[in-house]
Design a protein around this motif. Structure first.
Motif, short mmCIF file in Angstrom:
data_model
loop_
_atom_site.label_atom_id
_atom_site.label_comp_id
_atom_site.label_asym_id
_atom_site.label_seq_id
_atom_site.Cartn_x
_atom_site.Cartn_y
_atom_site.Cartn_z
N HIS A 1 -34.70 -30.28 47.55
CA HIS A 1 -33.51 -29.70 46.91
C HIS A 1 -32.41 -30.75 46.82
O HIS A 1 -32.15 -31.48 47.77
CB HIS A 1 -33.04 -28.49 47.72
CG HIS A 1 -32.00 -27.68 47.02
ND1 HIS A 1 -30.69 -28.07 46.92
CD2 HIS A 1 -32.08 -26.49 46.38
CE1 HIS A 1 -30.00 -27.16 46.27
NE2 HIS A 1 -30.85 -26.17 45.93
N GLY B 1 -29.35 -30.56 47.05
CA GLY B 1 -28.21 -30.36 47.94
C GLY B 1 -28.38 -30.92 49.34
O GLY B 1 -27.42 -30.99 50.11
N TRP B 2 -29.62 -31.33 49.70
CA TRP B 2 -29.83 -31.80 51.07
C TRP B 2 -29.02 -33.06 51.38
O TRP B 2 -28.42 -33.16 52.44
CB TRP B 2 -31.31 -32.07 51.34
CG TRP B 2 -32.06 -30.82 51.63
CD1 TRP B 2 -33.00 -30.23 50.85
CD2 TRP B 2 -31.92 -29.97 52.78
NE1 TRP B 2 -33.46 -29.06 51.43
CE2 TRP B 2 -32.80 -28.89 52.63
CE3 TRP B 2 -31.13 -30.02 53.92
CZ2 TRP B 2 -32.93 -27.88 53.57
CZ3 TRP B 2 -31.24 -29.00 54.85
CH2 TRP B 2 -32.13 -27.95 54.67
N LEU C 1 -25.41 -32.33 51.89
CA LEU C 1 -25.24 -31.52 53.09
C LEU C 1 -25.36 -32.37 54.35
O LEU C 1 -24.57 -32.24 55.28
CB LEU C 1 -26.26 -30.37 53.12
CG LEU C 1 -26.05 -29.34 54.21
CD1 LEU C 1 -24.71 -28.61 54.04
CD2 LEU C 1 -27.19 -28.34 54.20
N GLU D 1 -22.43 -33.08 57.01
CA GLU D 1 -22.59 -32.79 58.44
C GLU D 1 -22.25 -34.02 59.28
O GLU D 1 -21.56 -33.92 60.29
CB GLU D 1 -24.02 -32.33 58.74
CG GLU D 1 -24.20 -31.94 60.18
CD GLU D 1 -25.55 -31.33 60.47
OE1 GLU D 1 -25.79 -31.00 61.64
OE2 GLU D 1 -26.37 -31.18 59.55
N GLY E 1 -19.72 -22.30 56.22
CA GLY E 1 -20.04 -23.06 55.01
C GLY E 1 -21.43 -23.68 55.08
O GLY E 1 -22.21 -23.61 54.12
N TYR E 2 -21.76 -24.25 56.22
CA TYR E 2 -23.06 -24.87 56.42
C TYR E 2 -24.17 -23.82 56.35
O TYR E 2 -25.21 -24.03 55.70
CB TYR E 2 -23.07 -25.57 57.78
CG TYR E 2 -24.28 -26.42 58.04
CD1 TYR E 2 -24.38 -27.70 57.50
CD2 TYR E 2 -25.33 -25.96 58.82
CE1 TYR E 2 -25.50 -28.49 57.74
CE2 TYR E 2 -26.44 -26.74 59.06
CZ TYR E 2 -26.51 -28.00 58.52
OH TYR E 2 -27.63 -28.78 58.75
N ILE F 1 -24.12 -20.90 54.82
CA ILE F 1 -24.25 -20.42 53.44
C ILE F 1 -24.98 -21.45 52.59
O ILE F 1 -25.87 -21.10 51.80
CB ILE F 1 -22.87 -20.06 52.86
CG1 ILE F 1 -22.34 -18.80 53.56
CG2 ILE F 1 -22.94 -19.86 51.35
CD1 ILE F 1 -20.87 -18.52 53.31
N ALA F 2 -24.62 -22.73 52.74
CA ALA F 2 -25.30 -23.78 51.98
C ALA F 2 -26.79 -23.81 52.30
O ALA F 2 -27.63 -23.91 51.38
CB ALA F 2 -24.66 -25.14 52.28
N LEU F 3 -27.14 -23.70 53.57
CA LEU F 3 -28.57 -23.66 53.94
C LEU F 3 -29.27 -22.46 53.32
O LEU F 3 -30.39 -22.57 52.83
CB LEU F 3 -28.72 -23.60 55.47
CG LEU F 3 -28.64 -24.89 56.23
CD1 LEU F 3 -28.75 -24.63 57.73
CD2 LEU F 3 -29.70 -25.87 55.79
N LEU G 1 -28.47 -20.92 50.58
CA LEU G 1 -28.62 -21.13 49.14
C LEU G 1 -29.76 -22.10 48.83
O LEU G 1 -30.45 -21.95 47.82
CB LEU G 1 -27.32 -21.65 48.54
CG LEU G 1 -26.16 -20.65 48.52
CD1 LEU G 1 -24.87 -21.33 48.06
CD2 LEU G 1 -26.48 -19.45 47.65
N MET G 2 -29.96 -23.10 49.71
CA MET G 2 -31.03 -24.07 49.47
C MET G 2 -32.38 -23.55 49.94
O MET G 2 -33.41 -24.00 49.45
CB MET G 2 -30.69 -25.39 50.16
CG MET G 2 -29.54 -26.11 49.48
SD MET G 2 -29.26 -27.77 50.06
CE MET G 2 -28.92 -27.55 51.76
#
Length: 158
Positions: free
Chosen positions: A57, A59-60, A63, A67, A109-110, A112-114, A116-117
């Motif tokens: 993905h 976004g990794w 992200l 982090e 946030g983290y 939610i991002a995870l 979504l991915m």
């Protein structure tokens, strides 16, 4: 200054626990960050993210970089907190509260991002519930303490 206010000055009572948090925080991060950075940038996940033709993905990479950036900022913030705590700086309570709130925001946030991915991954599994509690409980204790404590008001006056 009257005797009651003088008795409330200094690192005593529950403020000792805050002091331990402020001292242990940067030491813990100093111990953990080298391994985290090594794992992120020299381990298999980073190689997989950067492999030519990778189907990982998109976004990794941001992200992971976010982090790591947050970890470095948290480390710097913990050093500033340490200095303000032992310097009994007036801004310590506000900075302490800000770091608590930022950690909560980063966690959500983290997460939610995870989600979504990795949409197939449950949003709340056992590990994430434990992490959520670990993130939420300390601020629920220490933010009200920072806002209400007379000892805080009398100690951080420089």
């Amino acid at each position: 200054m009257d005797q009651a206010k003088t008795d409330l000055q200094g690192v005593k009572g529950w403020l000792i626990v805050v002091g331990l948090i402020v001292v242990i925080g940067p030491l813990y991060m100093l111990a953990v960050m080298p391994k985290m950075l090594k794992d992120f940038f020299y381990g298999e996940p980073w190689a997989a993210i950067n492999a030519p033709g990778s189907v990982v993905h998109w976004g990794w990479k941001p992200l992971v970089l976010l982090e790591v950036s947050f970890g470095i900022a948290a480390f710097i913030g913990s050093i500033v907190l340490f200095c303000q705590f032992f310097g009994k700086q007036r801004g310590f309570p506000r900075l302490f509260i800000a770091t608590q709130i930022l950690s909560i925001l980063f966690y959500f946030g983290y997460t939610i991002a995870l989600h979504l991915m990795l949409p197939g991954r449950p949003l709340l599994d056992t590990d994430s519930i434990v992490a959520l509690l670990r993130t939420l409980v300390p601020p629920l204790i220490w933010i009200p303490y920072m806002l209400k404590s007379e000892r805080i008001k009398q100690t951080f006056v420089e």
